[in-house]
Design a protein around this motif. Structure first.
Motif, PDB file in Angstrom:
ATOM      1  N   UNK A  93     -24.229  14.362  23.179  1.00 39.08           N
ATOM      2  CA  UNK A  93     -23.158  15.342  22.708  1.00 39.08           C
ATOM      3  C   UNK A  93     -23.176  14.807  21.058  1.00 39.08           C
ATOM      4  N   UNK A  94     -23.087  13.613  20.910  1.00 42.27           N
ATOM      5  CA  UNK A  94     -22.840  12.938  19.564  1.00 42.27           C
ATOM      6  C   UNK A  94     -23.901  13.209  18.588  1.00 42.27           C
ATOM      7  N   UNK A  95     -25.047  12.742  19.323  1.00 44.75           N
ATOM      8  CA  UNK A  95     -26.402  12.945  18.453  1.00 44.75           C
ATOM      9  C   UNK A  95     -26.524  14.347  17.991  1.00 44.75           C
ATOM     10  N   UNK A  96     -26.041  15.246  18.899  1.00 42.44           N
ATOM     11  CA  UNK A  96     -26.340  16.541  18.834  1.00 42.44           C
ATOM     12  C   UNK A  96     -25.488  17.166  17.776  1.00 42.44           C
ATOM     13  N   UNK A  97     -24.213  16.595  17.570  1.00 39.23           N
ATOM     14  CA  UNK A  97     -23.172  16.749  16.401  1.00 39.23           C
ATOM     15  C   UNK A  97     -23.726  16.286  15.214  1.00 39.23           C
ATOM     16  N   UNK A  98     -24.837  15.408  15.328  1.00 31.54           N
ATOM     17  CA  UNK A  98     -25.077  14.798  13.992  1.00 31.54           C
ATOM     18  C   UNK A  98     -24.319  13.286  13.801  1.00 31.54           C
ATOM     19  N   UNK A  99     -23.927  12.732  14.862  1.00 31.75           N
ATOM     20  CA  UNK A  99     -23.310  11.295  14.451  1.00 31.75           C
ATOM     21  C   UNK A  99     -24.472  10.361  14.447  1.00 31.75           C
ATOM     22  N   UNK A 100     -24.273   9.868  13.342  1.00 30.65           N
ATOM     23  CA  UNK A 100     -25.110   8.640  12.838  1.00 30.65           C
ATOM     24  C   UNK A 100     -24.412   7.278  12.640  1.00 30.65           C
ATOM     25  N   UNK A 101     -24.105   6.741  13.953  1.00 28.29           N
ATOM     26  CA  UNK A 101     -23.436   5.515  13.954  1.00 28.29           C
ATOM     27  C   UNK A 101     -23.666   4.668  15.327  1.00 28.29           C
ATOM     28  N   UNK A 102     -23.533   3.416  15.356  1.00 27.68           N
ATOM     29  CA  UNK A 102     -23.772   2.902  16.505  1.00 27.68           C
ATOM     30  C   UNK A 102     -22.889   3.411  17.681  1.00 27.68           C
ATOM     31  N   UNK A 103     -23.667   3.364  18.983  1.00 28.63           N
ATOM     32  CA  UNK A 103     -22.765   3.516  20.099  1.00 28.63           C
ATOM     33  C   UNK A 103     -21.953   2.387  20.492  1.00 28.63           C
ATOM     34  N   UNK A 104     -21.992   1.130  20.018  1.00 30.04           N
ATOM     35  CA  UNK A 104     -21.126   0.124  20.372  1.00 30.04           C
ATOM     36  C   UNK A 104     -21.316  -0.219  21.992  1.00 30.04           C
ATOM     37  N   UNK A 105     -22.489   0.104  22.612  1.00 34.31           N
ATOM     38  CA  UNK A 105     -22.632   0.016  24.108  1.00 34.31           C
ATOM     39  C   UNK A 105     -22.685  -1.334  24.490  1.00 34.31           C
ATOM     40  N   UNK A 106     -23.344  -2.214  23.735  1.00 33.28           N
ATOM     41  CA  UNK A 106     -23.205  -3.587  23.862  1.00 33.28           C
ATOM     42  C   UNK A 106     -22.562  -4.212  22.784  1.00 33.28           C
ATOM     43  N   UNK A 107     -21.242  -3.819  22.242  1.00 32.15           N
ATOM     44  CA  UNK A 107     -20.753  -4.565  21.503  1.00 32.15           C
ATOM     45  C   UNK A 107     -20.922  -4.149  20.010  1.00 32.15           C
ATOM     46  N   UNK A 108     -20.529  -4.585  18.916  1.00 34.57           N
ATOM     47  CA  UNK A 108     -20.905  -4.354  17.661  1.00 34.57           C
ATOM     48  C   UNK A 108     -22.309  -4.320  17.311  1.00 34.57           C
ATOM     49  N   UNK A 109     -22.888  -3.261  16.581  1.00 36.84           N
ATOM     50  CA  UNK A 109     -24.076  -3.116  16.443  1.00 36.84           C
ATOM     51  C   UNK A 109     -24.434  -2.589  14.858  1.00 36.84           C
ATOM     52  N   UNK A 110     -25.557  -2.774  14.501  1.00 35.77           N
ATOM     53  CA  UNK A 110     -25.793  -2.378  12.957  1.00 35.77           C
ATOM     54  C   UNK A 110     -26.757  -0.860  13.129  1.00 35.77           C
ATOM     55  N   UNK A 111     -27.356  -0.740  14.366  1.00 30.91           N
ATOM     56  CA  UNK A 111     -28.215   0.263  14.451  1.00 30.91           C
ATOM     57  C   UNK A 111     -27.368   1.615  15.041  1.00 30.91           C
ATOM     58  N   UNK A 112     -27.837   2.438  14.438  1.00 28.35           N
ATOM     59  CA  UNK A 112     -27.229   3.916  14.985  1.00 28.35           C
ATOM     60  C   UNK A 112     -27.755   4.265  16.179  1.00 28.35           C
ATOM     61  N   UNK A 113     -26.923   5.083  16.998  1.00 34.50           N
ATOM     62  CA  UNK A 113     -27.382   5.283  18.064  1.00 34.50           C
ATOM     63  C   UNK A 113     -28.612   6.260  18.173  1.00 34.50           C
ATOM     64  N   UNK A 114     -29.458   6.354  19.127  1.00 34.36           N
ATOM     65  CA  UNK A 114     -30.699   7.108  19.165  1.00 34.36           C
ATOM     66  C   UNK A 114     -31.218   7.728  20.490  1.00 34.36           C
ATOM     67  N   UNK A 115     -32.052   8.280  20.735  1.00 32.85           N
ATOM     68  CA  UNK A 115     -32.182   9.051  22.039  1.00 32.85           C
ATOM     69  C   UNK A 115     -32.723   8.101  22.985  1.00 32.85           C
ATOM     70  N   UNK A 116     -33.315   6.958  22.572  1.00 32.46           N
ATOM     71  CA  UNK A 116     -33.880   6.150  23.642  1.00 32.46           C
ATOM     72  C   UNK A 116     -32.599   5.424  24.518  1.00 32.46           C
ATOM     73  N   UNK A 117     -31.567   5.482  23.829  1.00 27.57           N
ATOM     74  CA  UNK A 117     -30.415   4.983  24.471  1.00 27.57           C
ATOM     75  C   UNK A 117     -29.743   5.985  25.683  1.00 27.57           C
TER      76      UNK A 117
END
Length: 179
Positions: A93-117
């Motif tokens: 849902x976030x990616x579909x809305x155009x969210x371009x930030x890390x998901x923080x699934x495994x703590x702080x990250x520099x990489x934005x969330x992407x479909x492989x996640x």
């Protein structure tokens, strides 16, 4: 289902949830990043983000512990699948809305969330569901060819998740530096 494959599924999922919860709690920036991700990906008011983030981490720890207790393993596997499906839906849902930030699934990250996640979460959910079904199936159903199929599905899901998530694991271990 062979005992070793069932144990592999339970222990690997438990490890994933413990690493996920631990990395979110490890530092103040990690806690803040996850609360922000809960707000953005969960599309909820910021005033609820800290409480929701805390509940997610608590659920991850409860599932991780439940996976290590024989009497709780089946409900914990279903709980793991449910959590992972919620995570996948929130990311989608976030990616579909155009969210371009890390998901923080495994703590702080520099990489934005992407479909492989999203796919990683779906594969882990499949691993949990296969384990839960196998955990509750009568022994007669899991003998012979049926056992071989379930074992191979679990191994395939496990290897696929490892391969698909390798970049996340290197981020967690700080083996890759931000460019």
């Amino acid at each position: 289902m062979s005992w070793s494959i069932a144990l592999l599924a339970r222990l690997s999922l438990s490890a994933v949830f413990l690493v996920s919860a631990g990395s979110k709690l490890a530092t103040a920036p990690a806690r803040t990043a996850f609360a922000e991700a809960v707000t953005v990906f969960g599309a909820m008011p910021a005033r609820w983000s800290r409480a929701a983030a805390g509940l997610v981490v608590l659920a991850e720890v409860a599932v991780a512990v439940g996976l290590c207790v024989n009497q709780l393993s089946r409900p914990a596997l279903y709980g793991a699948a449910a959590l992972l499906l919620v995570f996948a839906i929130a990311l989608w849902a976030g990616l579909r809305r155009g969210v371009m930030m890390p998901c923080a699934c495994f703590g702080a990250s520099q990489s934005p969330a992407r479909p492989p996640e999203i796919w990683r979460n779906l594969l882990l959910a499949a691993l949990a569901l296969i384990g839960a079904i196998g955990d509750g199936a009568p022994a007669a159903l899991l003998g012979g060819p049926a056992a071989a199929v379930v074992d191979r599905l679990l191994i395939a899901a496990f290897v696929t998740v490892l391969a698909a998530g390798f970049s996340d694991f290197t981020d967690i271990l700080n083996l890759r530096r931000a460019a």
